[in-house]
Design an enzyme around this catalytic site. Structure first.
Site, short mmCIF file in Angstrom:
data_model
loop_
_atom_site.label_atom_id
_atom_site.label_comp_id
_atom_site.label_asym_id
_atom_site.label_seq_id
_atom_site.Cartn_x
_atom_site.Cartn_y
_atom_site.Cartn_z
CE1 TYR A 142 41.82 41.79 37.89
CE2 TYR A 142 43.69 42.02 39.37
CZ TYR A 142 42.42 42.37 39.00
OH TYR A 142 41.74 43.30 39.74
CE LYS A 189 27.81 41.86 29.43
NZ LYS A 189 26.69 42.71 29.91
CG ASP A 223 25.03 43.84 32.69
OD1 ASP A 223 24.90 42.64 33.03
OD2 ASP A 223 24.62 44.28 31.60
CG ASP A 247 39.33 44.24 41.50
OD1 ASP A 247 39.62 44.32 42.71
OD2 ASP A 247 39.58 45.14 40.68
CG ASP A 251 36.69 47.77 45.72
OD1 ASP A 251 37.27 46.91 46.41
OD2 ASP A 251 37.24 48.85 45.38
#
Ligand code: IPM
Ligand code: MG
Length: 355
Positions: A142, A189, A223, A247, A251
């Site tokens: 970001y 990851k 994932d 983020d 959600d």
């Protein structure tokens, strides 16, 4: 005690839900004998309309003088489909996080029985779900270097993390886990990304400190975590992750409960913290007195916990539970007998004052 609260209603339904949050805040202040001084500031699309700037300097000054910040919502559809817009409401959010150093975004996710049927996930899977996501908020992709090269035909966004940035949020997550089930799952990851490998190294090292001997640390690739959140969400207690992964999975996590309208959040820094509902500005509902104010009211409860006003926070949470139990809820939850935004706020206020 007197608390200075910076209030940033923002856009869309922001001002309406903030009104209810403040009503409830004033009610607990009266009941538990403390005082609240509110100072209003502008942010988002409404700030752009008024000043051309999604986060005027004056707003930052107001926030810096406050004990805590309460925010409504930011965003307007006129910017959504225009990626070329030079100023955007969301820049206000990113800038307030960065300029106040609000490095940890904390989002609790718990399911309520009355909403089991509204969840897209089968009841047997969401029963007992109760976890908190700690999302790093001021680093990563970001805020890294970004730009274009080769005459605009190549674009890049660089993801950077330092040990210090990982360290401070990890300690916060571990300390919170110690008040819960003591389980922390690091989502990364690390099979691909160097920044993720630094996260693993750092988080694993901190977990070995004697102070955190009681923490059970696991790690999961993002994932897989996205899948596990749907398949077996009750396995999680505290999830710790970097900005972008956070983020995305917050959600995802927010729909497990069956209503976005119920979830509060905190963005915490070293000196200051900001509290806001996780839902957006919901422009279609703005001004109609139909939006669900509970996420904002619960954000007020989180703010009071941060200010160490635990009894008032508890009384708000109790009142919200009661409202859900007896159906004093807005149309997103009750199709048959919905109440308006202000009716729900009034009901909760009266319940707190008269109990
Ligand atoms: C959030 C939002 C923001 C983010 C946007 C509006 C910039 O999605 O708070 O999760 O990506 O952080
Ligand atoms: Mg988001």
């Amino acid at each position: 005690m007197n608390y200075k609260i910076a209030v940033l209603p923002g856009d869309g339904i922001g001002p309406e839900v903030i009104d209810q949050g403040l009503k409830v805040l004033n009610a607990v202040a009266k009941k538990f004998n403390f005082s609240v001084e509110t100072i209003f500031g502008q942010i988002g699309a409404s700030a752009i309309d008024a000043t051309g700037n999604p986060l005027p300097d004056e707003t930052i000054e107001i926030c810096k003088k406050a004990n805590a910040i309460l925010l409504g919502a930011v965003g307007h559809p006129k910017y959504d489909n225009d990626p070329t817009a030079k100023v955007r409401p969301e820049q206000g959010l990113l800038k307030i996080r960065k300029s106040l150093n609000l490095f940890a975004n904390i989002r609790p996710v718990a399911t309520y029985e009355i909403l089991y049927e509204s969840s897209p996930i089968k009841t047997e899977r969401i029963k007992g779900v109760d976890f908190v996501v700690f999302r790093e908020l001021t680093g990563g992709i970001y805020f890294g270097e970004k730009g274009r090269k080769e005459e605009g035909n190549v674009a890049f966004d660089i993801c950077t993390y330092s040990v210090a940035e990982i360290d401070r949020i990890t300690r916060l997550a571990f300390k919170t886990a110690q008040t819960r089930k003591k389980k922390v799952c690091l989502v990364d990851k690390a099979n691909v990304l160097e920044t993720s490998r630094l996260w693993r190294e750092t988080v694993t090292r901190i977990a070995k400190e004697p102070e955190f001997a009681d923490i059970e640390l696991t790690a999961m690739f993002v994932d897989n975590a996205a899948m596990q959140l749907i398949q077996w969400p009750s396995q999680f207690d505290v999830i710790l992750t970097e900005n972008m992964f956070g983020d995305i999975i917050t959600d995802e996590a927010s729909v497990l409960t069956g209503s976005m309208g119920l979830l509060p959040s905190a963005s915490v820094g070293t000196e200051l913290a900001l509290f806001e509902p996780i839902h957006g500005s919901y422009p279609q509902a703005a001004g109609k007195n139909i939006a669900n104010p509970l996420a904002t009211i619960l954000s007020v409860a989180m703010m009071l916990e941060y200010l160490k006003e635990f009894e008032p926070a508890k009384s708000i949470k109790e009142a919200v539970n009661k409202a859900l139990e007896i159906g004093q809820v807005t149309e997103d939850i009750s199709k048959t007998n919905p109440k308006s935004t202000s009716e729900v706020g009034d009901w909760i206020t009266n319940y707190i004052l008269n109990k």
